[in-house]
Design an enzyme around this catalytic site. Sequence first.
Site, mmCIF file in Angstrom:
data_model
loop_
_atom_site.group_PDB
_atom_site.id
_atom_site.type_symbol
_atom_site.label_atom_id
_atom_site.label_comp_id
_atom_site.label_asym_id
_atom_site.label_seq_id
_atom_site.Cartn_x
_atom_site.Cartn_y
_atom_site.Cartn_z
ATOM 1 N N PHE A 110 0.944 -1.189 -0.384
ATOM 2 C CA PHE A 110 0.301 -0.425 -0.168
ATOM 3 C C PHE A 110 0.554 1.210 0.189
ATOM 4 C CE2 PHE A 110 -2.613 3.220 2.540
ATOM 5 C CZ PHE A 110 -3.581 3.284 1.344
ATOM 6 N N ASP A 126 -7.998 -5.050 14.033
ATOM 7 C CA ASP A 126 -7.121 -6.424 14.289
ATOM 8 C C ASP A 126 -6.822 -6.768 15.817
ATOM 9 O OD1 ASP A 126 -7.280 -5.992 11.138
ATOM 10 O OD2 ASP A 126 -5.508 -5.237 11.437
ATOM 11 N N GLN A 129 -11.852 -5.462 4.582
ATOM 12 C CA GLN A 129 -12.233 -4.303 3.963
ATOM 13 C C GLN A 129 -12.704 -5.223 2.318
ATOM 14 O OE1 GLN A 129 -9.948 -5.199 5.856
ATOM 15 N NE2 GLN A 129 -8.666 -3.436 6.570
ATOM 16 N N GLN A 130 -12.734 -6.524 2.182
ATOM 17 C CA GLN A 130 -13.854 -7.200 1.129
ATOM 18 C C GLN A 130 -14.900 -6.846 0.477
ATOM 19 O OE1 GLN A 130 -11.553 -7.715 -1.330
ATOM 20 N NE2 GLN A 130 -9.840 -8.114 -1.211
#
Length: 326
Positions: free
Chosen positions: A102, A257, A172-173
């Site tokens: 990223f 997370d 996020q998907q």
Amino acid sequence: MSLLIAGSIATDHLMSFGGRFSDSLVVDQLDKLSVSFLVDDLEIRRGGVAPNMCFGLGRLGLRPVLVGAAGEDFADYRSWLERHGVDCDSVHISESQHTARFVCTTDASMAQFASFYPGAMSEARLIELAPIAARVGAPDYVLVGADDPEAMRRHTEECRQRGYPFIADPSQQLAFSEGALIRELVDGAALLFSNEYESHMIEAKTGWSGDDILDRVGVQVTTLGAQGVRVQGRGIEAFELPAVAEVEAIEPTGVGDAFRAGFLAGLAWDLGLERAAQVGCVLAAYVVETVGTQEYSFTADDFTARLGRQYGPVAAAEVDERLGAR
């Protein structure tokens, strides 16, 4: 407890630009855009949802198994994770792709130009769970986190076929997935993790109501940001838990997370859902107070003292007993 944590493995390259992007953009010439910005700094951070969770579990004394795909440039990252208690022997190493990356530049107004290179992440679909289970023992849980979508589908289906309890954590998907895929990833999960916005997205894209989702998963865990967490499920008494107070928030990346890692540690210690949520909230507080998803540290005494201040001495004593046995 045997925990397999499947998800993206990535590094973040973060840069800061002291000016404003908008000052360099000519609106009627955007179709010919070609600009360059001299940045002030560069930070390279370890990231990816699976290593973030594994790091947190390792800090709490567990030995999670990282399941994901990386490039040959993963060597230093691997060494870091192994030093912090993570089993990296089942990471697939691509022969042709770099580890996912990223790259983001942020200007003075917090506007961003960013790119994500999936790279080796696309090879996560080649990983089979059965050989990992043969090496480390049948998993108590397989967490299927955000990753290559086909890998997420295949891991979930293999869990169903082989009877491995799985945890759905599409995060996020969700924004890029169709309802059919989301239904596949969620249906039959022992736990479903999401934040509040994502929980509404799951309902909207699957066409399921909140009750429909509870009919399909064992426990739904919904993080509520600064308000804490909600835990509900069929056959259990739903509850909401406040987040840790007196937190000096610096950077929120990786907080979710860390919460998941703490929650799973609580389950591994057989402390029950409420205590697991408390452990998750405390671990999340350490992350939000640091820059970087894996830069926090604490002692067992620090952790249990902080947990006790927020959730009481009984909670602290139960967690201290587990942490003290590391």
